[in-house]
Structure formats: structure tokens, C-alpha cells
Design an enzyme around this catalytic site. Sequence first.
Site, PDB file in Angstrom:
ATOM      1  N   GLN A  32      12.210  -1.420   5.385  1.00 39.28           N
ATOM      2  CA  GLN A  32      12.423  -0.502   4.256  1.00 39.28           C
ATOM      3  C   GLN A  32      13.254   0.712   4.687  1.00 39.28           C
ATOM      4  OE1 GLN A  32       9.433  -1.789   5.230  1.00 39.28           O
ATOM      5  NE2 GLN A  32       7.957  -1.801   3.526  1.00 39.28           N
ATOM      6  N   GLN A  40      17.021  -3.809   3.004  1.00 43.22           N
ATOM      7  CA  GLN A  40      15.775  -3.830   2.242  1.00 43.22           C
ATOM      8  C   GLN A  40      15.557  -2.473   1.570  1.00 43.22           C
ATOM      9  OE1 GLN A  40      12.376  -5.339   4.348  1.00 43.22           O
ATOM     10  NE2 GLN A  40      10.907  -4.678   2.798  1.00 43.22           N
ATOM     11  N   ASP A  41      15.235  -2.511   0.263  1.00 37.83           N
ATOM     12  CA  ASP A  41      14.919  -1.293  -0.504  1.00 37.83           C
ATOM     13  C   ASP A  41      16.093  -0.309  -0.581  1.00 37.83           C
ATOM     14  OD1 ASP A  41      12.459  -2.463  -0.672  1.00 37.83           O
ATOM     15  OD2 ASP A  41      11.351  -0.882   0.338  1.00 37.83           O
ATOM     16  N   ASP A  97      14.219  -6.948  -2.109  1.00 38.65           N
ATOM     17  CA  ASP A  97      13.746  -5.952  -3.093  1.00 38.65           C
ATOM     18  C   ASP A  97      14.704  -4.762  -3.184  1.00 38.65           C
ATOM     19  OD1 ASP A  97      11.518  -7.624  -3.087  1.00 38.65           O
ATOM     20  OD2 ASP A  97      10.326  -6.302  -1.819  1.00 38.65           O
ATOM     21  N   ARG A 154      10.831 -10.328  -7.766  1.00 42.71           N
ATOM     22  CA  ARG A 154       9.432 -10.712  -7.555  1.00 42.71           C
ATOM     23  C   ARG A 154       8.540  -9.554  -7.985  1.00 42.71           C
ATOM     24  NH1 ARG A 154       7.851 -10.286  -1.161  1.00 42.71           N
ATOM     25  NH2 ARG A 154       9.035  -8.406  -0.635  1.00 42.71           N
TER      26      ARG A 154
END
Length: 527
Positions: free
Chosen positions: A327, A349-350, A371, A433
Site C-alpha cells: 500500500q 497498490q492503492d 485496488d 473486489r
Amino acid sequence: MDKLIPTISFIFFLIFLAPNKVANATTSPSSICSQTPYPELCNSLTITPQSTLDDETSSSFNVRDASLKFTLAQAQYVHNLISTMDTTSFDKLSKAAWDDCLQLYEDTINNLDRCSSSKNNLNDVQTWLSAAYANHETCKNGFIEFQLNSKLQSFPFFNTNFSKHLSNSLAINKASITSSLSASQTKNRKLLSLDSDGFPSWVSTGDRKLLQSSGAPKANIVVAQDGSGNYKTISEALAASSSQRSGSGRFVIYVKRGIYKENVVVTNSMTNIMMVGDGIDATVVTGSKNVVDGATTFNSATFAVTGDNFIAQDMTFENTAGAAKHQAVALRSGSDFSVFYRCSFKGYQDTLYVYSKRQFYRECDVYGTVDFIFGDAVVVFQSCNINLRQPMSNQKNTVTAQGRSDPNENTGIVIHNSQISGSGVSVKSYLGRPWKEYSRTVIMKTGISSVIDPAGWLPWSGNFALDTLYYAEYANTGAGAGTSGRVNWAGYHVLTNAADAQKFTVGNFLAGNSWIPSTGVPFTASL
């Protein structure tokens, strides 16, 4: 806490007896409470003798007002518990999560305090309540992502009923929206409609001119690394803006071409800031904070903005931590009525934390892996390019992870008239998701390349949220847009009726007509 309860109880007593829009004189407290997710809390308030009421509480309130005031008092109580904790024994990770909680509950108190004003539109209140819920969840997430779950139960502020009272307030206010919208409120709820110049109605004439102008803008402050401006860093310019601005109008900061290695924070008090660069990949704000190195996801952002009415144009925001650092946020926005126009967001990520409140992204590029568009805002991406990157070998790509935790939140991620693709990606990739139980994401009239797996969507963990989420697709095109092989979850929908899809347009879902026009950013209000 005990000292807070009687005052709030007095208010409930008066509210239940007073005529109001939500519950009239013939409506019983129990019938109002039965509409909430936690009716036992609503019904368990004690009634205190009226002789002890002060002037403020003797005013006429309705059930919604009482619930909001009680929730605010609970937030103040929780904030006090957090701020008075003895943290001397905390390690670095625990202290980082605790710091977030302190900041988040301060923001929650501000949001709930705004909700308490009778002058506010009910839809504004629903947005601020939803933001308060996002804050509550994020406070917990900071400990969870550091695997400090055991600490949660030992902290007194996690053992209160605050979140339940907040859920009740969301339910009551939503019922108010449904049953008692005035003519003016109904008008304000209409989705974005375009004016003759192609901008939403909430964008002011001045902001339109700024966004439509060619060349360097007329700026209040100029930032330039070569010394040709007023300041060499963005953070210095923001600090100076507080003393240099007069009035509450738009304050423009022009950031000249260059790579700015700094972590920038646009605070709550810095409202109506417009930041303009020299173009994508010309003006770049870059950083590398990440969870592996001890930052919470919330606090890893290279650029974080909470001040309302923020606009960014022609800039790149990136986090260079890389896929192995997990993250690592490039930009986090909790700015209400924020607009990002012709900007780029780069990470893994993120990447882009659409944290809370109302946001609009137009003609932007977003790059990431896991994500990489996530959060709990009311947000629409329009005419954007969403680019999947190659993650680590043991990972799968997911474009979105929407964080709606309560069914009455008005939040969700909408991707409209955009492109979703990926070059050189060899792992399975999905549209999203369910990060939280009521995760909501809608993709409409967007080109989806073959990089997206035929199933389309990925479970978070087992059957979690598959019945309660809301994922929908409408009139998408491209090799990855076919829906015959999509998941068969109860919460997944293929929309075939334009009227159903219209609910998620900029005009309806984001109420963009009331605020985007003032920014000068072009947008499409309908499908």
C-alpha cells in the site's frame, strides 16, 4: 460518557414530542426507531425531567436533529478517550495508527458539527455522515493493516456504540430525504446538466475562465524550483496562502514544470484552492511513503487534500515505492466538491485514495495494480484512462476496492465513458473486489480491454459481501466487456435499461450540476 447522556436524552425527549418533518405529532418514538438498524439504542434513551432543560435544549428539534446531536456527543466522547490515552508504551506502528485515529475523529467532529445546522441540505448531511463513517473505519484499518488487531479490544474507544449511533443517523436522515424533500432540495438533487459552455452548474464563472484559459494562469502564488516564482516548494506556497488570501474566493497556485519531491497536505482550513501545473508529466509531485516502511495507508499519500472545493489541473501525482512495498498512495482526497482535470496518478497498490465526500475526475490517467482506485467517496470518473500495470508475481490486479460500510451511505465509484486497459500485464485482472460489506461500483459506456478476466469481478474473502454489494455494468464495449462469463453473485447486475443507469450519472449520483460548473471543468451530466 455518563455526563453526556442526559443532555442528549433531553433533546430526544423534546424531539419526539415536537411536530417535525420526519415524525409528526402522531408518530411515536418507537415507530421512528423501528426504521433504524439499531432500534434498541434509539429506544433505550432515558427521559429526564423537563425542569432541568436549558435554553438551547428547550428549542424544538426533530428526530433527525436529536440523532445527529447524540452522535456528535458520542464522537466528542470517543475523541476524548483517544486524546487522553497513555501512548508511552506504543511502538512506532501503534503510534502511527493512533495518530491517524486522533486526526480522523477531529475531522468526524467537524463533519457532525456541520450536520447539526438546520440550514444544511439533507443530501449534504448524508455526505458528511458517510464521511464520518469512513473515518471510523479508517481508524480501525490502521491497526488492522499493521496486524495489531489484539490492541483494538483493549482500547476503550473501540468499545463504544458510536458506529451504531452513526448508522442510526444515516438511516433517519435518508428517510428524511425520501419523505420530506422541499422543492428547493429536489432541485439541488438533480443530476448534472450542462450549461451552454459544457460545464456543470456548480462551477463558477471565474473558475470556468481559469480552466478554459490557455497558457500560464493568473496566479496568486507561483511555485518554481529554479527560483523564478514566489516559493520553491508546494508546501511553502500552501502555508503562505493562509496569510496572503483575502476573502473566501478561489486562490490559485501555479506550479511550474519540475519534479517536486515532497509530501503535501492541503488541510481543512485551506478551502477553494486551485493548483495548476504545466501538464501531465511536466509538473510532478512525487513521494515514496508506504506501509512496509511504517506508514499507514491513510498517511502514505504523496499528496493529501481535505480542504473543500479543491481543484487540480495539469499535474502528475505519484508514489514511487513500487509493487513490493504494497500500500502506497499517490493522492488521497477527502475534499468535498473536489475536481481533478487532466491529471495523472501513478502508483501500484492503492494509487488513488478517493477517501470521502464528493469528487469528480475528468480526462485523467490512473495507473496501478491492486485496488488502485479505492475509498468511500461519492465519485465519478469521466473520460479517463485507467491503466493496469504488472504487479508482483503472486498478485492479481483489481481496478477498484470501494469501501461502503453502511447500506445508507450515499457513496460509490462510478466509471463513465472511459477506457480500462493494460499493456504487458500477464496476471489475472478484475474490475474490482468488495473491500467493505456494501461496496458499490458501476462501470458505464466504458471501453474494457481483454486484460480484464471474463469473470469481471473478484471476491475479497470467501462469500464476504457477495449478497450485499452492488456492482453493475452498462453498455460497455471492447474485448473484455462481455458479460456472459461474469460472476453470478446476488449483488452483481448487468443493466439493460437506460433509466437504471441514469441513477449513476454525474448529474444524478454526484449532483454535479450544483457544483461542477463553478470549477470550469467540462462534463457530461447524463449517459
